[in-house]
Design a protein around this motif. Structure first.
Motif, PDB file in Angstrom:
ATOM      1  N   UNK A 120       4.471 102.203  63.575  1.00 29.28           N
ATOM      2  CA  UNK A 120       3.047 101.920  63.846  1.00 29.28           C
ATOM      3  C   UNK A 120       2.517 100.860  62.897  1.00 29.28           C
ATOM      4  N   UNK A 121       2.869 100.965  61.625  1.00 30.23           N
ATOM      5  CA  UNK A 121       2.386 100.006  60.627  1.00 30.23           C
ATOM      6  C   UNK A 121       2.957  98.611  60.869  1.00 30.23           C
ATOM      7  N   UNK A 165      -5.312 100.800  57.694  1.00 35.25           N
ATOM      8  CA  UNK A 165      -4.145 101.672  57.873  1.00 35.25           C
ATOM      9  C   UNK A 165      -4.457 102.744  58.909  1.00 35.25           C
ATOM     10  N   UNK A 166      -5.610 103.392  58.770  1.00 35.14           N
ATOM     11  CA  UNK A 166      -5.984 104.456  59.711  1.00 35.14           C
ATOM     12  C   UNK A 166      -6.178 103.878  61.113  1.00 35.14           C
ATOM     13  N   UNK A 167      -6.802 102.713  61.212  1.00 41.15           N
ATOM     14  CA  UNK A 167      -7.033 102.111  62.529  1.00 41.15           C
ATOM     15  C   UNK A 167      -5.730 101.687  63.197  1.00 41.15           C
ATOM     16  N   UNK A 176       0.788  95.140  62.097  1.00 39.13           N
ATOM     17  CA  UNK A 176       0.739  93.992  61.199  1.00 39.13           C
ATOM     18  C   UNK A 176       0.462  94.328  59.738  1.00 39.13           C
ATOM     19  N   UNK A 177       0.539  95.599  59.371  1.00 42.40           N
ATOM     20  CA  UNK A 177       0.318  95.996  57.985  1.00 42.40           C
ATOM     21  C   UNK A 177       1.623  95.886  57.196  1.00 42.40           C
ATOM     22  N   UNK A 178       2.733  96.175  57.874  1.00 40.55           N
ATOM     23  CA  UNK A 178       4.057  96.182  57.253  1.00 40.55           C
ATOM     24  C   UNK A 178       4.975  95.255  58.041  1.00 40.55           C
TER      25      UNK A 178
END
Length: 164
Positions: A47-48, A78-80, A52-54
């Protein structure tokens, strides 16, 4: 908003990656050092990555890294990315609103629930992956947090709430 095990796992993983931002980190390493479930962690990391967070990289020198500096990734993001609504009720959700028959006239919705949503957004936006890294660097794990999550059905079964 009620935190779920998904949120806790994501915060732990993002914090670990932030604490080791200079290198690629394997899922096995994150699991070993944080005591997170591998199967669940892999879902969280997927998911991350999608959000585009990871970033991920295959191969023997691969693994996971944050996509940006730890100070640029907020807990709200992160939550979104996990597609978790940050709202106490669906009628005030910004990401997945469900209309209510009293939407335009409900004072509590406007005065309480919307304000709770906005306050939650503001708090999550104030803290970053760098803040999570501080806990990791101090040797703190969020695994104990999992036993403190709210589970309404378990609370009812244990007789902690009066049954209606």
């Amino acid at each position: 908003m009620r935190l779920s095990s998904l949120d806790v796992h994501a915060f732990q993983a993002v914090g670990y990656l932030a604490a080791h931002e200079a290198r690629w980190v394997t899922a096995a390493e994150i699991c070993e050092r944080t005591l997170l479930s591998r199967a669940f962690l892999l879902r969280v990391l997927a998911c991350l990555v999608r959000g585009g967070v990871v970033m991920s990289k295959r191969g023997t020198m691969g693994g996971y890294r944050l996509a940006r500096l730890p100070t640029q990734i907020t807990l709200r993001e992160v939550v979104q990315v996990l597609e978790r609504p940050v709202a106490p009720l669906s009628c005030v959700s910004l990401s997945a609103p469900v209309p209510c028959v009293h939407q335009d006239t409900c004072g509590v919705r406007r005065d309480v629930y919307a304000e709770l949503r906005d306050a939650t957004h503001a708090v999550l936006a104030r803290f970053t992956a760098a803040d999570l890294a501080t806990d990791i660097q101090a040797g703190r794990s969020y695994s104990p947090c999992l036993s403190h999550l709210w589970h309404p059905q378990q609370e009812l079964a244990a007789g902690r709430w009066a049954r209606v």
